[in-house]
Write a protein that holds these residues in place. Structure first.
Motif, PDB file in Angstrom:
ATOM      1  N   GLY A  95      17.307  13.523   1.022  1.00 56.34           N
ATOM      2  CA  GLY A  95      16.847  13.164   2.359  1.00 56.34           C
ATOM      3  C   GLY A  95      15.643  13.949   2.841  1.00 56.34           C
ATOM      4  N   ASN A  96      15.074  14.789   1.988  1.00 51.90           N
ATOM      5  CA  ASN A  96      13.878  15.547   2.363  1.00 51.90           C
ATOM      6  C   ASN A  96      12.633  14.678   2.179  1.00 51.90           C
ATOM      7  OD1 ASN A  96      15.454  17.884   2.770  1.00 51.90           O
ATOM      8  ND2 ASN A  96      15.349  18.370   0.595  1.00 51.90           N
ATOM      9  N   ILE A  97      11.714  14.813   3.109  1.00 54.39           N
ATOM     10  CA  ILE A  97      10.491  14.016   3.027  1.00 54.39           C
ATOM     11  C   ILE A  97       9.646  14.494   1.841  1.00 54.39           C
ATOM     12  CG2 ILE A  97       9.088  15.434   4.577  1.00 54.39           C
ATOM     13  CD1 ILE A  97       8.057  12.693   5.718  1.00 54.39           C
ATOM     14  N   VAL A  98       9.029  13.552   1.156  1.00 50.77           N
ATOM     15  CA  VAL A  98       8.204  13.862  -0.005  1.00 50.77           C
ATOM     16  C   VAL A  98       6.741  13.767   0.422  1.00 50.77           C
ATOM     17  CG1 VAL A  98       7.561  13.137  -2.332  1.00 50.77           C
ATOM     18  CG2 VAL A  98       9.936  12.957  -1.585  1.00 50.77           C
ATOM     19  N   MET A  99       6.058  14.880   0.366  1.00 52.64           N
ATOM     20  CA  MET A  99       4.628  14.922   0.686  1.00 52.64           C
ATOM     21  C   MET A  99       3.862  14.956  -0.628  1.00 52.64           C
ATOM     22  SD  MET A  99       4.658  14.880   3.951  1.00 52.64           S
ATOM     23  CE  MET A  99       2.989  15.198   4.362  1.00 52.64           C
ATOM     24  N   VAL A 100       2.991  13.988  -0.827  1.00 50.07           N
ATOM     25  CA  VAL A 100       2.264  13.883  -2.084  1.00 50.07           C
ATOM     26  C   VAL A 100       0.866  14.440  -1.893  1.00 50.07           C
ATOM     27  CG1 VAL A 100       1.401  12.313  -3.834  1.00 50.07           C
ATOM     28  CG2 VAL A 100       3.586  11.853  -2.725  1.00 50.07           C
ATOM     29  N   ILE A 101       0.570  15.484  -2.660  1.00 49.35           N
ATOM     30  CA  ILE A 101      -0.769  16.073  -2.680  1.00 49.35           C
ATOM     31  C   ILE A 101      -1.202  16.095  -4.138  1.00 49.35           C
ATOM     32  CG2 ILE A 101      -2.161  18.099  -2.205  1.00 49.35           C
ATOM     33  CD1 ILE A 101      -0.149  18.803   0.010  1.00 49.35           C
ATOM     34  N   GLN A 102      -2.273  15.391  -4.424  1.00 47.31           N
ATOM     35  CA  GLN A 102      -2.742  15.306  -5.802  1.00 47.31           C
ATOM     36  C   GLN A 102      -3.987  16.167  -5.964  1.00 47.31           C
ATOM     37  OE1 GLN A 102      -3.202  11.095  -6.391  1.00 47.31           O
ATOM     38  NE2 GLN A 102      -1.022  10.783  -6.683  1.00 47.31           N
ATOM     39  N   TYR A 149       3.380   8.528 -10.165  1.00 54.58           N
ATOM     40  CA  TYR A 149       2.972   7.718  -9.023  1.00 54.58           C
ATOM     41  C   TYR A 149       3.871   8.028  -7.836  1.00 54.58           C
ATOM     42  CZ  TYR A 149       0.896   5.175 -12.884  1.00 54.58           C
ATOM     43  OH  TYR A 149       0.198   4.853 -14.012  1.00 54.58           O
ATOM     44  N   PRO A 150       3.309   8.181  -6.645  1.00 53.92           N
ATOM     45  CA  PRO A 150       4.146   8.420  -5.463  1.00 53.92           C
ATOM     46  C   PRO A 150       5.030   7.199  -5.183  1.00 53.92           C
ATOM     47  CG  PRO A 150       1.823   8.844  -4.987  1.00 53.92           C
ATOM     48  CD  PRO A 150       1.889   8.226  -6.333  1.00 53.92           C
ATOM     49  N   PRO A 151       6.224   7.402  -4.659  1.00 58.19           N
ATOM     50  CA  PRO A 151       7.116   6.270  -4.374  1.00 58.19           C
ATOM     51  C   PRO A 151       6.506   5.257  -3.409  1.00 58.19           C
ATOM     52  CG  PRO A 151       8.288   8.357  -4.156  1.00 58.19           C
ATOM     53  CD  PRO A 151       6.852   8.674  -4.371  1.00 58.19           C
ATOM     54  N   SER A 152       5.796   5.738  -2.404  1.00 62.27           N
ATOM     55  CA  SER A 152       5.194   4.812  -1.442  1.00 62.27           C
ATOM     56  C   SER A 152       4.096   3.966  -2.092  1.00 62.27           C
ATOM     57  CB  SER A 152       4.631   5.583  -0.246  1.00 62.27           C
ATOM     58  OG  SER A 152       3.677   6.524  -0.675  1.00 62.27           O
ATOM     59  N   ALA A 153       3.387   4.516  -3.072  1.00 67.48           N
ATOM     60  CA  ALA A 153       2.355   3.747  -3.773  1.00 67.48           C
ATOM     61  C   ALA A 153       2.972   2.644  -4.613  1.00 67.48           C
ATOM     62  CB  ALA A 153       1.512   4.672  -4.644  1.00 67.48           C
ATOM     63  N   LEU A 154       4.136   2.907  -5.204  1.00 68.43           N
ATOM     64  CA  LEU A 154       4.819   1.875  -5.984  1.00 68.43           C
ATOM     65  C   LEU A 154       5.289   0.732  -5.090  1.00 68.43           C
ATOM     66  CD1 LEU A 154       6.876   4.131  -8.411  1.00 68.43           C
ATOM     67  CD2 LEU A 154       4.865   2.755  -8.960  1.00 68.43           C
ATOM     68  N   VAL A 155       5.811   1.075  -3.909  1.00 60.71           N
ATOM     69  CA  VAL A 155       6.235   0.033  -2.969  1.00 60.71           C
ATOM     70  C   VAL A 155       5.028  -0.770  -2.492  1.00 60.71           C
ATOM     71  CG1 VAL A 155       7.263  -0.382  -0.694  1.00 60.71           C
ATOM     72  CG2 VAL A 155       8.316   1.257  -2.261  1.00 60.71           C
ATOM     73  N   SER A 156       3.930  -0.086  -2.213  1.00 61.76           N
ATOM     74  CA  SER A 156       2.708  -0.783  -1.778  1.00 61.76           C
ATOM     75  C   SER A 156       2.215  -1.740  -2.853  1.00 61.76           C
ATOM     76  CB  SER A 156       1.592   0.217  -1.463  1.00 61.76           C
ATOM     77  OG  SER A 156       1.922   0.988  -0.354  1.00 61.76           O
ATOM     78  N   ALA A 157       2.310  -1.341  -4.097  1.00 61.97           N
ATOM     79  CA  ALA A 157       1.864  -2.198  -5.188  1.00 61.97           C
ATOM     80  C   ALA A 157       2.811  -3.374  -5.401  1.00 61.97           C
ATOM     81  CB  ALA A 157       1.740  -1.387  -6.472  1.00 61.97           C
ATOM     82  N   ALA A 158       4.095  -3.190  -5.148  1.00 61.56           N
ATOM     83  CA  ALA A 158       5.080  -4.220  -5.443  1.00 61.56           C
ATOM     84  C   ALA A 158       5.166  -5.298  -4.367  1.00 61.56           C
ATOM     85  CB  ALA A 158       6.453  -3.580  -5.643  1.00 61.56           C
ATOM     86  N   TYR A 159       4.867  -4.959  -3.114  1.00 60.24           N
ATOM     87  CA  TYR A 159       5.044  -5.909  -2.017  1.00 60.24           C
ATOM     88  C   TYR A 159       3.695  -6.207  -1.375  1.00 60.24           C
ATOM     89  CZ  TYR A 159      10.006  -5.178  -2.517  1.00 60.24           C
ATOM     90  OH  TYR A 159      11.278  -5.125  -3.027  1.00 60.24           O
TER      91      TYR A 159
END
Length: 158
Positions: A47-54, A70-80
């Motif tokens: 339940g901890n927020i994931v902050m992606v810094i590349q 790949y960040p989880p939010s990027a995968l969702v953005s690509a899928a939908y």
């Protein structure tokens, strides 16, 4: 969803008034992604927020230990497709077309130039004003400038 030879599972776990996704990585890590007014927030299995810094050095990405490809939010953005960025602004194209027509009329038609002269406030200062040859010349130059400007406005649509 497959990227390369790796399989990522994305499940829509939405309920009314709350959009959530579950993202499972090939290594077994599970993340949840929530839509917060169009911004996708990622959470790990605790339940901890994931902050992606590349981090990039000389154009090459440096991954930290345990960091996903790949960040989880990027995968969702690509899928939908709801989260894909929509390019273009049609209002600028309409504006560019209007400017192109106005510029062409200012350049080509003397009747339009006379109409613009009649609509200008400077004609109110004189009795029986008439447009001069210089006015017609400047109208043609202004028409060319407006037509060129309309091309730049059209490119701003993208």
């Amino acid at each position: 969803m497959f990227i390369g030879e790796q399989s990522y599972a994305i499940a829509d776990k939405s309920v009314p008034y709350s959009t959530k996704f579950r993202v499972t990585y090939p290594n077994g890590h599970v993340y949840s992604v929530e839509d917060n007014n169009g911004m996708l927030l990622s959470y790990d299995d605790k339940g901890n927020i994931v902050m992606v810094i590349q981090t990039y050095v000389n154009g090459e990405r440096i991954k930290e230990e345990g960091e996903e490809d790949y960040p989880p939010s990027a995968l969702v953005s690509a899928a939908y497709s709801d989260y894909h960025v929509k390019r273009g602004m049609p209002g600028f194209l309409v504006l560019a077309l209007g400017l192109l027509i106005f510029g062409w009329c200012s350049f080509r038609y003397q009747a339009f130039q006379n109409l613009m002269f009649c609509l200008s406030p400077q004609r109110l200062m004189f009795e029986n004003p008439e447009p001069s040859d210089f006015y017609y010349f400047i109208s043609k130059v202004g028409g060319i400038v407006v037509m060129i400007g309309s091309i730049f406005v059209a490119f701003k649509a993208y």
